[in-house]
Design a protein around this motif. Structure first.
Motif, PDB file in Angstrom:
ATOM      1  N   GLU A  25     -71.839   6.390 -22.921  1.00 58.34           N
ATOM      2  CA  GLU A  25     -71.690   7.351 -24.009  1.00 58.34           C
ATOM      3  C   GLU A  25     -70.283   7.306 -24.587  1.00 58.34           C
ATOM      4  OE1 GLU A  25     -73.131  11.844 -25.174  1.00 58.34           O
ATOM      5  OE2 GLU A  25     -73.516  11.021 -23.179  1.00 58.34           O
ATOM      6  N   ARG A  26     -69.285   7.186 -23.722  1.00 55.97           N
ATOM      7  CA  ARG A  26     -67.896   7.067 -24.169  1.00 55.97           C
ATOM      8  C   ARG A  26     -67.733   5.851 -25.080  1.00 55.97           C
ATOM      9  NH1 ARG A  26     -62.929   8.246 -21.502  1.00 55.97           N
ATOM     10  NH2 ARG A  26     -64.167   9.008 -19.750  1.00 55.97           N
ATOM     11  N   GLU A  31     -69.458   6.378 -28.503  1.00 49.69           N
ATOM     12  CA  GLU A  31     -68.683   7.274 -29.362  1.00 49.69           C
ATOM     13  C   GLU A  31     -67.498   6.570 -29.997  1.00 49.69           C
ATOM     14  OE1 GLU A  31     -67.738  10.420 -26.698  1.00 49.69           O
ATOM     15  OE2 GLU A  31     -69.678  11.450 -26.944  1.00 49.69           O
TER      16      GLU A  31
END
Length: 414
Positions: A243-244, A247
């Motif tokens: 997810e990091r 993003e």
């Protein structure tokens, strides 16, 4: 390091490894891989990557480029590999993983560009325009136009010693245009390494300056009119990092240790991926209250610093679950790892005893064997095969005897 994790979350792998060694089916100096766990881990990563719009490429160097493991990864839903070097891509292809990414971290040698092109890689990383021309010439000879990624570098980015190189990030738009004009190649995106790292202080993964460099480069390229810019962002990749990375604008991720549950974060936190690899050896001899254990694969990835290594010495009739882990005196990094030594009480170890380690491996830089095993969940484990650390079949005694016979030197061995 990872031995307590193995004992807690995958004790059946330890038990199966001990049984296979006792039966003579596993030689010492073998990494044993739980193929069912690898398949599950690949499926977990693939599902989370798909949810986030990321494309995963599997890194297989850590597990010795084992073709059975490549097949398990593909069965889990990751269809393409990243080859840290050309040999890695070839070995992964032998196990059924198509070439997703070549040329990173190790550039493709000029005289072997045709081999890389023959694999039909989706992406090919280049560090400079000369390497882009080599890729273009090789791709043209196959009738293809090759998508290339530019390795980029900005002030403040972090690279391991010996990993340096790339296009200046502040000139990425001009570099992309120049490369795009080279026959046989098409600019596709940017890459770096590492994009994320484990931080011992916080006990978590953190973004590096390199990841911010990729984000800035993507924005500059899109502002200049480039569309569908690929952002390849490897480093400490597990589902916990995806997810990091998404993003930050990543489009491609490259799980390696995430597929065996051996990223640094797995050592301190229970993650979705199961631990799936153990190192099996054997006591050679005991001298001065130390058990000398066969080495060959005792390269422990130093990403966790000076973390200690423990092992289980399991004698005949003993149950691995009841054995106390013992601290190992590992060979110095400057020494050849013929043996590790384990201080033991008198009579506590005997030649031939099974020894099981759990640590974060880089099997491809060792002279170890690898062996995949299936069926731990059903209680009927089956070894899939024994492989050398480069993914090839080990030389057999018959090969040696045949060579001696061919030279007329084998008479004394009959």
């Amino acid at each position: 390091m990872f031995l307590p994790l193995l004992r807690r979350r995958n004790p059946r792998l330890i038990d199966a490894a001990v049984a296979a060694h006792r039966a003579g089916d596993l030689p010492p100096n073998t990494y044993v891989i739980d193929l069912d766990a690898v398949e599950r881990n690949a499926a977990t990563v693939a599902a989370e990557a798909g949810r986030l719009g990321l494309r995963p490429f599997a890194m297989t160097k850590q597990i010795g480029r084992n073709p059975d493991a490549s097949r398990a990864i593909r069965a889990g839903g990751i269809t393409h590999s990243v080859g840290v070097d050309l040999e890695c891509s070839i070995a992964a292809a032998a196990g059924g993983l198509a070439a997703g990414h070549v040329g990173h971290l190790v550039q493709i040698p000029r005289r072997r560009a045709a081999e890389a092109a023959a694999l039909g890689p989706l992406y090919w990383t280049v560090f400079d325009e000369q390497k882009a021309r080599e890729a273009g010439d090789a791709a043209t000879a196959t009738g293809r136009v090759q998508d290339v990624l530019l390795r980029i570098v900005a002030d403040g980015d972090r690279f391991y010693p010996g990993h340096e190189g790339g296009f200046p990030a502040d000139g990425v738009v001009d570099a992309a245009r120049r490369v795009d004009a080279i026959p046989g190649v098409r600019f596709a995106g940017v890459t770096t390494f590492p994009a994320t790292l484990f931080d011992a202080g916080s006990g978590d993964i953190v973004s590096t300056a390199n990841l911010a460099t990729l984000t800035r480069a993507r924005r500059a390229l899109e502002a200049a009119g480039f569309e569908h810019v690929q952002v390849n962002a490897p480093g400490t990749t597990s589902t916990a990092a995806l997810e990091r990375l998404a993003e930050a604008g990543a489009t491609q991720v490259e799980p390696g240790h995430g597929l065996t549950g051996t990223t640094p974060l797995h050592a301190v936190r229970d993650l979705a991926e199961d631990p799936a690899i153990a190192y099996v050896s054997e006591v050679s001899h005991v001298w001065n209250d130390r058990a000398y254990v066969f080495g060959g694969g005792l390269y422990v990835d130093p990403v966790l610093g000076d973390a200690s290594t423990d092992a289980l010495i399991v004698g005949p009739g003993e149950d691995a679950a009841s054995v106390t882990a013992l601290p190992v005196e590992m060979p110095a990094p400057s020494a050849i790892d013929y043996y590790a030594t384990i201080p033991v009480a008198p009579g506590a170890a005997r030649p031939g005893d099974t020894v099981v380690f759990g640590f974060r491996p880089q099997a491809f830089v060792t002279r170890a064997f690898t062996a995949g095993i299936r069926g731990l969940d059903t209680g009927d484990p089956v070894l899939e095969g024994l492989w050398s650390a480069d993914g090839s079949k080990p030389l057999a005694l018959a090969d040696a005897l045949g060579g001696l016979d061919a030279l007329g030197g084998g008479e004394g061995l009959r």
